[in-house]
Design a protein around this motif. Structure first.
Motif, PDB file in Angstrom:
ATOM      1  N   SER A 178       0.810  -1.216   0.000  1.00  0.00           N
ATOM      2  CA  SER A 178       0.000   0.000   0.000  1.00  0.00           C
ATOM      3  C   SER A 178       0.844   1.267   0.000  1.00  0.00           C
ATOM      4  N   GLN A 180       4.602   1.034  -0.541  1.00  0.00           N
ATOM      5  CA  GLN A 180       5.810   0.843  -1.332  1.00  0.00           C
ATOM      6  C   GLN A 180       5.573  -0.310  -2.308  1.00  0.00           C
ATOM      7  N   PRO A 181       5.324  -0.006  -3.576  1.00  0.00           N
ATOM      8  CA  PRO A 181       4.966  -1.070  -4.523  1.00  0.00           C
ATOM      9  C   PRO A 181       6.096  -2.047  -4.805  1.00  0.00           C
ATOM     10  N   ASP A 199       3.099  -4.700  -5.913  1.00  0.00           N
ATOM     11  CA  ASP A 199       1.907  -4.169  -6.593  1.00  0.00           C
ATOM     12  C   ASP A 199       2.302  -3.797  -8.018  1.00  0.00           C
ATOM     13  N   LYS A 201       0.355  -3.058 -10.535  1.00  0.00           N
ATOM     14  CA  LYS A 201      -0.477  -2.013 -11.143  1.00  0.00           C
ATOM     15  C   LYS A 201       0.168  -0.632 -10.999  1.00  0.00           C
ATOM     16  N   LYS A 202       0.806  -0.390  -9.849  1.00  0.00           N
ATOM     17  CA  LYS A 202       1.421   0.904  -9.632  1.00  0.00           C
ATOM     18  C   LYS A 202       2.656   1.108 -10.498  1.00  0.00           C
ATOM     19  N   ALA A 208       6.589   5.495 -13.786  1.00  0.00           N
ATOM     20  CA  ALA A 208       6.874   4.637 -12.633  1.00  0.00           C
ATOM     21  C   ALA A 208       7.946   3.604 -12.978  1.00  0.00           C
ATOM     22  N   ASN A 246       1.050  -7.244 -15.657  1.00  0.00           N
ATOM     23  CA  ASN A 246      -0.126  -6.360 -15.722  1.00  0.00           C
ATOM     24  C   ASN A 246      -1.204  -6.900 -16.650  1.00  0.00           C
TER      25      ASN A 246
END
Length: 776
Positions: A178, A180-181, A199, A201-202, A208, A246
């Protein structure tokens, strides 16, 4: 508008079957289409049959989990996701996996194939093979894929990988995702950069990803200063991994964290490994960096000592020793020798007092060439051999990986083709040996047994005996044979387990409730059938009667013979011969039904017969109605009934969908959200699809009904009393019985204005074909 079919793609270079589907397709069905996995497996079965793959792995659970996740995900209806259904790998000899040491690792990895061979293998196939070997050791933990990647790169450039401890993949950390991806850390060997993504998606936006690559560069620069090595970054591999994730399950939180190798030390390729032979690996490694040799005082011990491991890995010794070691003034202690042995992966069987002896020899400045450093152990053979009946010790597989029938597992009387029947075992078990790398070596062969092999048994390795077909093992002392006839002693019940046998079966007892008996030949039951499911492709003979409950089913491909039938559901493709009575049962026979001896009663239930029903008494005035139908083809009628049932079910579904669609159409825009819009699109597609199916199915049902034919000469023969409490149908014609009649035949064609004909006046022997036109 018809819904697009689910897309399946086969990638030949990777022996991989991938599937792509949308959320709309997930919402249209509670589960993935049953044929989806079968189509994928069929492709890999073909590759295995051709010899292109040695094995393949199925990801059914992952598919089902992703399907359910997509159904509840907050994404548009046209959102797509892709994943691998089935993937395989060709034989990759030279990859060894052993049980881990007590260091928290998953397993130990060794590469024994030459570097030029390793470099021709695809990384994903190497990972798949390593995973299979780990699962074969009954290890469920998943190894770190980045560590495997780094080990493979090292082996490709000529480094020796022996007994490498594979660490587990880092655990999932939702709380870190939440904020730190991703995180960047050093690898298991301390000189690689590894990216752990929590994560994906981030990391989908380009900015990014660029920030991640910059972070990898910074971490690599720091590590290079610490180790004094040159590094290259695997930018393209990292970006490809993020893009693929992804589009796959990782985007929905499945199979996380994603662990990727980010940077790797750039060492020169060894002379015996030509750069051009590395192929894609040479391009990945980039240009070699030749570093300035350190000063003499800083030379490592490996510059003076060469450790040689024998070809069988059972001995390690000093192959060459440079006496200039004593003149160099190098500050090398015993710890340096320990590190040298570790670098050569010599971890087992060190010579007794090795380090003390080394210290003494070094103090005397002796030549250490030929000094034995370690020796492997051969293990011990088993003692006191005996023939172990293996098929009684472990349950045979049931053929399903998802559902296990405990009553099948209790069955110890028969074996399936290819199942292990017996093997030579030892009361004092053998112990495995270990080489100097710590890898297990098979134990020495123990004393053998002179086993006599009979029909239907094959032998492997001289000590393991397998079934060449389905059958019942017969073991007498040291003689093994397989019989294709099963004689079962006692009752078949919950404690004995179910019976499935590819041949004839004789049961010296009864079949009790809750049991299941499936026979590919004839079945002879000396007792009764009291319940359960009984299926035989041949004949069924029951010396006692058939008295069951409503859940039981008896099905024979040919004839059935029994003393009586009561409260049972019975089907036979041939004729049914009953001695005493048929009471309150649902009975279907493709040919004739006869109840021969007094009282010869047929009372209650429904009787369907393809040709002739013969009995002494039919029906009872004070009992329930007895329904009898003769002359029709039971199989054809069943086919029509199945279609009709499906038509009714689909019509109900269509009616419910139309009602839901009307409800959505009646709402205002303020009452609708994007979920309602998605549902509306799905209902519109499904209503249109169901309407077409129902239209076609209605035509099929009507066509099937119009083609129904009846058996010429079919009739009902009652030698004593035909009760008026009966509903009779002969060749599609209803025949009314107004009062009790004695000694009568019920025929399809009226004689003197009636279908009830005295037995002395009935027609000649019936014919055998279903060709009489449908009755009006």
């Amino acid at each position: 508008m018809n819904q697009q079919p689910i897309k399946i793609t086969y990638i030949p270079a990777q022996f991989r079957v991938r599937v792509e589907f949308t959320k709309a397709q997930c919402l249209a069905s509670d589960a993935p289409p049953p044929d989806l996995m079968e189509r994928a497996k069929a492709k890999l079965r073909q590759e295995k049959k051709r010899g292109n793959v040695a094995f393949y792995r199925i990801f059914k659970t992952r598919l089902e989990r992703l399907w359910q996740t997509m159904r509840h995900a907050d994404v548009p209806a046209d959102a797509k996701v892709a994943l691998t259904l089935v993937t395989g790998a060709p034989p990759l000899p030279g990859i060894l996996i052993n049980h881990p040491l007590d260091d928290g690792s998953v397993a130990r990895l060794s590469f024994e194939a030459p570097p030029d061979v390793l470099a021709t293998w695809r990384l994903e196939l190497v990972k798949l093979t390593i995973g299979k070997l780990i699962r074969e050791l009954k290890i469920t933990a998943i190894p770190d894929p980045a560590q495997i990647h780094a080990a493979w790169l090292r082996a490709c450039r000529g480094e020796m990988i022996r007994g490498l401890s594979l660490l587990p993949v880092p655990p999932v950390q939702p709380e870190r995702a939440s904020t730190q991806p991703y995180e960047i850390r050093t690898g298991a060997d301390g000189d690689e950069i590894v990216v752990v993504i929590h994560d994906v998606k981030k990391l989908a936006p380009a900015d990014a990803q660029q920030a991640l690559l910059q972070a990898i560069d910074v971490a690599t620069s720091h590590l290079a200063k610490q180790t004094g090595q040159e590094y290259f970054t695997l930018e393209k591999q990292v970006i490809r991994a993020i893009a693929s994730a992804n589009r796959g399950p990782e985007a929905f939180g499945i199979d996380l964290p994603l662990v990727v190798l980010g940077a790797f030390p750039n060492a020169p390729v060894r002379k015996y490994l030509p750069v051009q032979s590395i192929g894609t690996t040479a391009q990945t490694l980039g240009p070699s960096v030749v570093k300035t040799r350190p000063a003499a005082k800083d030379k490592p011990l490996s510059d003076y000592v060469r450790v040689v491991v024998g070809p069988d890995a059972m001995e390690a010794k000093v192959g060459a020793f440079d006496m200039s070691y004593y003149k160099s003034g190098s500050n090398l202690d015993i710890k340096s020798w320990q590190q040298l042995l570790k670098a050569a992966a010599v971890v087992n069987g060190l010579a007794p007092n090795l380090l003390e002896d080394l210290a003494a020899k070094l103090a005397e400045k002796q030549d250490l060439t030929g000094l034995r450093l370690a020796s492997g152990s051969l293990g011990t053979p088993g003692k006191s051999p005996f023939l172990e009946e293996s098929y009684k010790l472990s349950p045979r597989p049931t053929g399903s990986t998802d559902v296990i029938n405990m009553r099948d597992l209790q069955q110890r009387h028969v074996v399936k083709k290819g199942q292990l029947i017996a093997q030579v075992a030892y009361r004092t078990p053998a112990s495995a040996g270990r080489d100097v790398h710590g890898a297990e070596r098979p134990p020495l062969s123990g004393e053998g047994l002179a086993v006599t092999i009979g029909e239907g048994v094959t032998v492997k390795d001289g000590c393991m005996f397998y079934a060449a077909a389905d059958g019942k093992p017969e073991i007498n002392g040291l003689a093994i044979a397989l019989t294709r006839v099963l004689i079962f002693e006692g009752n078949v019940n919950l404690s004995s387990g179910n019976i499935r046998f590819d041949g004839p079966v004789e049961i010296n007892g009864s079949i009790e409730q809750g049991s299941r008996v499936e026979v590919h030949g004839d079945l002879h039951v000396h007792g009764m059938i009291q319940g359960g499911v009984v299926i035989a492709k041949g004949n069924i003979k029951v010396d006692g009667g058939i008295a069951t409950n409503s859940d039981a089913k008896i099905h024979a491909g040919k004839d059935i013979a029994a003393d009586f039938i009561e409260n049972a559901t019975v089907y036979c493709g041939g004729s049914l011969a009953v001695v005493k009575s048929i009471i309150s049962s649902y009975v279907t026979a493709g040919e004739n039904i006869s109840v021969t001896e007094p009282p010869g009663q047929v009372i209650g239930g429904e009787i369907t017969c393809g040709h002739v029903l013969t009995c002494t008494n039919l029906g009872r005035a004070s009992g329930t109605v007895t329904k009898v139908k003769v002359g029709n083809n039971p199989r054809w009628e069943q086919s029509v009934a199945v279609r009709q049932k499906r038509l009714v079910r689909l019509t109900e579904v269509l009616r419910a969908d139309r009602a839901s669609l009307r409800d959505l159409n009646g709402r205002t825009k303020a009452q609708l959200n994007h979920r309602h819009d998605d549902l509306k699109k799905i209902l519109q597609l499904r209503v249109a699809h169901l309407a077409k199916i129902i239209e076609k199915l209605t035509v099929h049902v009507q066509s099937a009904k119009s083609q129904v034919t009846f058996r010429e000469g079919a009739q009902i023969r009652v030698t004593n009393v035909l009760s008026a409490n009966c509903t009779l149908e002969v060749c599609g014609r209803r025949v009314a019985v107004m009062q009790e009649i004695a000694a009568v035949a019920v025929v399809a064609k009226a004689v003197n204005g009636t279908c009830l004909v005295p037995l002395v006046e009935d027609s000649p022997s019936p014919g055998n074909s279903f060709d009489t036109p449908k009755a009006s």
